[in-house]
Design a protein around this motif. Sequence first.
Motif, PDB file in Angstrom:
ATOM      1  N   ILE A 182       0.865  -1.177   0.000  1.00  0.00           N
ATOM      2  CA  ILE A 182       0.000   0.000   0.000  1.00  0.00           C
ATOM      3  C   ILE A 182       0.906   1.233   0.000  1.00  0.00           C
ATOM      4  O   ILE A 182       1.628   1.483   0.964  1.00  0.00           O
ATOM      5  N   ASP A 183       0.878   1.954  -1.117  1.00  0.00           N
ATOM      6  CA  ASP A 183       1.763   3.107  -1.298  1.00  0.00           C
ATOM      7  C   ASP A 183       1.033   4.361  -0.810  1.00  0.00           C
ATOM      8  O   ASP A 183       0.148   4.878  -1.475  1.00  0.00           O
ATOM      9  N   GLU A 184       1.454   4.827   0.368  1.00  0.00           N
ATOM     10  CA  GLU A 184       0.775   5.966   0.998  1.00  0.00           C
ATOM     11  C   GLU A 184       1.577   7.261   0.869  1.00  0.00           C
ATOM     12  O   GLU A 184       1.685   8.022   1.830  1.00  0.00           O
ATOM     13  N   ALA A 185       2.112   7.509  -0.312  1.00  0.00           N
ATOM     14  CA  ALA A 185       2.909   8.735  -0.502  1.00  0.00           C
ATOM     15  C   ALA A 185       2.121   9.995  -0.119  1.00  0.00           C
ATOM     16  O   ALA A 185       2.701  10.978   0.341  1.00  0.00           O
ATOM     17  N   TYR A 186       0.794   9.949  -0.295  1.00  0.00           N
ATOM     18  CA  TYR A 186      -0.026  11.151  -0.056  1.00  0.00           C
ATOM     19  C   TYR A 186      -0.858  11.092   1.210  1.00  0.00           C
ATOM     20  O   TYR A 186      -1.774  11.894   1.398  1.00  0.00           O
ATOM     21  N   VAL A 187      -0.550  10.133   2.092  1.00  0.00           N
ATOM     22  CA  VAL A 187      -1.413   9.899   3.251  1.00  0.00           C
ATOM     23  C   VAL A 187      -1.568  11.131   4.143  1.00  0.00           C
ATOM     24  O   VAL A 187      -2.613  11.329   4.774  1.00  0.00           O
ATOM     25  N   ARG A 208       5.654   4.819   2.927  1.00  0.00           N
ATOM     26  CA  ARG A 208       5.458   6.261   3.098  1.00  0.00           C
ATOM     27  C   ARG A 208       6.711   7.023   2.689  1.00  0.00           C
ATOM     28  O   ARG A 208       7.772   6.428   2.500  1.00  0.00           O
ATOM     29  N   THR A 209       6.593   8.326   2.584  1.00  0.00           N
ATOM     30  CA  THR A 209       7.717   9.147   2.142  1.00  0.00           C
ATOM     31  C   THR A 209       7.721  10.480   2.875  1.00  0.00           C
ATOM     32  O   THR A 209       6.672  10.940   3.319  1.00  0.00           O
ATOM     33  N   LEU A 210       8.900  11.079   2.959  1.00  0.00           N
ATOM     34  CA  LEU A 210       8.977  12.442   3.497  1.00  0.00           C
ATOM     35  C   LEU A 210       8.947  13.478   2.375  1.00  0.00           C
ATOM     36  O   LEU A 210       9.079  14.669   2.610  1.00  0.00           O
ATOM     37  N   SER A 211       8.768  12.994   1.127  1.00  0.00           N
ATOM     38  CA  SER A 211       8.852  13.905  -0.022  1.00  0.00           C
ATOM     39  C   SER A 211       7.661  14.848  -0.137  1.00  0.00           C
ATOM     40  O   SER A 211       7.798  15.964  -0.640  1.00  0.00           O
ATOM     41  N   LYS A 212       6.477  14.419   0.277  1.00  0.00           N
ATOM     42  CA  LYS A 212       5.274  15.205   0.007  1.00  0.00           C
ATOM     43  C   LYS A 212       4.842  15.949   1.267  1.00  0.00           C
ATOM     44  O   LYS A 212       4.960  17.162   1.354  1.00  0.00           O
ATOM     45  N   GLY A 213       4.343  15.232   2.270  1.00  0.00           N
ATOM     46  CA  GLY A 213       3.837  15.883   3.479  1.00  0.00           C
ATOM     47  C   GLY A 213       4.899  16.662   4.239  1.00  0.00           C
ATOM     48  O   GLY A 213       4.599  17.686   4.863  1.00  0.00           O
TER      49      GLY A 213
HETATM   50  C1  LIG Z   1       5.851  10.783  -5.021  1.00  0.00           C
HETATM   51  C2  LIG Z   1       5.441   9.356  -5.015  1.00  0.00           C
HETATM   52  C3  LIG Z   1       6.301   8.350  -4.589  1.00  0.00           C
HETATM   53  C4  LIG Z   1       7.772   8.555  -4.448  1.00  0.00           C
HETATM   54  O1  LIG Z   1       8.197   9.123  -3.332  1.00  0.00           O
HETATM   55  P1  LIG Z   1       9.740   9.297  -3.041  1.00  0.00           P
HETATM   56  O2  LIG Z   1       9.809   8.991  -1.598  1.00  0.00           O
HETATM   57  O3  LIG Z   1      10.067  10.708  -3.383  1.00  0.00           O
HETATM   58  O4  LIG Z   1      10.536   8.313  -3.843  1.00  0.00           O
HETATM   59  C5  LIG Z   1       5.824   7.056  -4.471  1.00  0.00           C
HETATM   60  N1  LIG Z   1       4.567   6.761  -4.817  1.00  0.00           N
HETATM   61  C6  LIG Z   1       3.716   7.687  -5.270  1.00  0.00           C
HETATM   62  C7  LIG Z   1       2.327   7.295  -5.645  1.00  0.00           C
HETATM   63  C8  LIG Z   1       4.136   9.017  -5.395  1.00  0.00           C
HETATM   64  O5  LIG Z   1       3.308   9.927  -5.898  1.00  0.00           O
END
Ligand SMILES: *Cc1c(COP(=O)(O)O)cnc(C)c1O
Length: 351
Positions: A182-187, A208-213
């Motif tokens: 489950i890819d929660e990049a935007y959670v 999860r990622t620190l890239s967005k939030g």
């Molecule tokens: C932005 C994004 C990622 C990648 O995130 P990073 O941590 O920057 O590699 C992964 N999945 C989705 C759906 C995204 O939009």
Amino acid sequence: MTRLFRPAVNAMRGYVPGEQPKPGSPILKLNSNENPYPPSPKAMAALRSLDSERLRRYPDPFAREFCQAVSDALDVPADWVIVGNGSDDLLNLLIRACAEDDTRQVVYPMPTYVLYRTLAEIQSSRAAEVPYADDFRLPLEALVAAAGAVTLIATPNSPSGHCVPIAELRQLAQRLPGILAIDEAYVDFADQTPLALVREFDNVIVLRTLSKGYSLAGLRLGFAIANPSLLSGLFKVKDSYNVDAVAIAVGAAAIRDQAYKNHCVAQIRTARTQLATTLEQLGFTVWPSQTNFLLVRPAGAKAETLYQQLKSQNILVRYFNQPGLDDKLRITIGTGEQNHTLVQAINGLLG
Ligand SMILES: *Cc1c(COP(=O)(O)O)cnc(C)c1O
């Protein structure tokens, strides 16, 4: 020079990231879903005060300082966390560890994050792409039937902006033979999270990622949460030092500063509602969004034309030249002021 590469590499197109203009260029960048606010002041303080000794030595291969910060912030055990060079790195690990040829395929609903296909192609694994319904209902039965070694679900999804209901994810977890990722990049921008499923099912991993939030796309730091038995296979495959000492220190400070992140997210969510309302008043179709972007269908202009016209005015949004999306644009939510600039430009172009 094709003889130098594996057939799978010759056959693939390669991932095409959103355009990244030079820092300092006068471009309003609403194409890659970066956060318009700066990172936490506490994260910047951690960066400035980094001890040179931490750069002289190799970093902790398990980034335990960061795992502990995740554990404290999200109330999960620290040994249920794996850290990556962005969540892209973790997606790559997952597919390298689990997928190969036609027998262990990668499955995901479409449209979604284009990198999934690229990673499957690199691995010479079959990618089974199952179309979403027009209203973005999950094609649950077809996903189960595809019986993936890895089934990838981005929720909230890009570019649609919608969340997959937790009950449907639970069904997938129960019925799939392989891993549900489950890819929660935007959670951080969403009303809900299926994170609790990792405790219910040992085949579920949440990324999860620190890239967005957290406004740290340049740092390259992501993490995933799963039962340690699932993580054990990923630890074997990852580079020893896949996350650098700077990212560990800065990321830990950022994730400990939940108050700052929540403050930025609240502003973006407010701006999201405002921009959606304004674009609807201009006749655009706007899909409901649980993310920091809007998927819209412009009125009075072709999406591609509007994309080009905005670009010529130094405003970058995302246009996907593919069936089902080529009449739409994906627009990252900026600050109130940036969104105003965008709306002014659209008004000027469409009269
Ligand atoms: C932005 C994004 C990622 C990648 O995130 P990073 O941590 O920057 O590699 C992964 N999945 C989705 C759906 C995204 O939009």
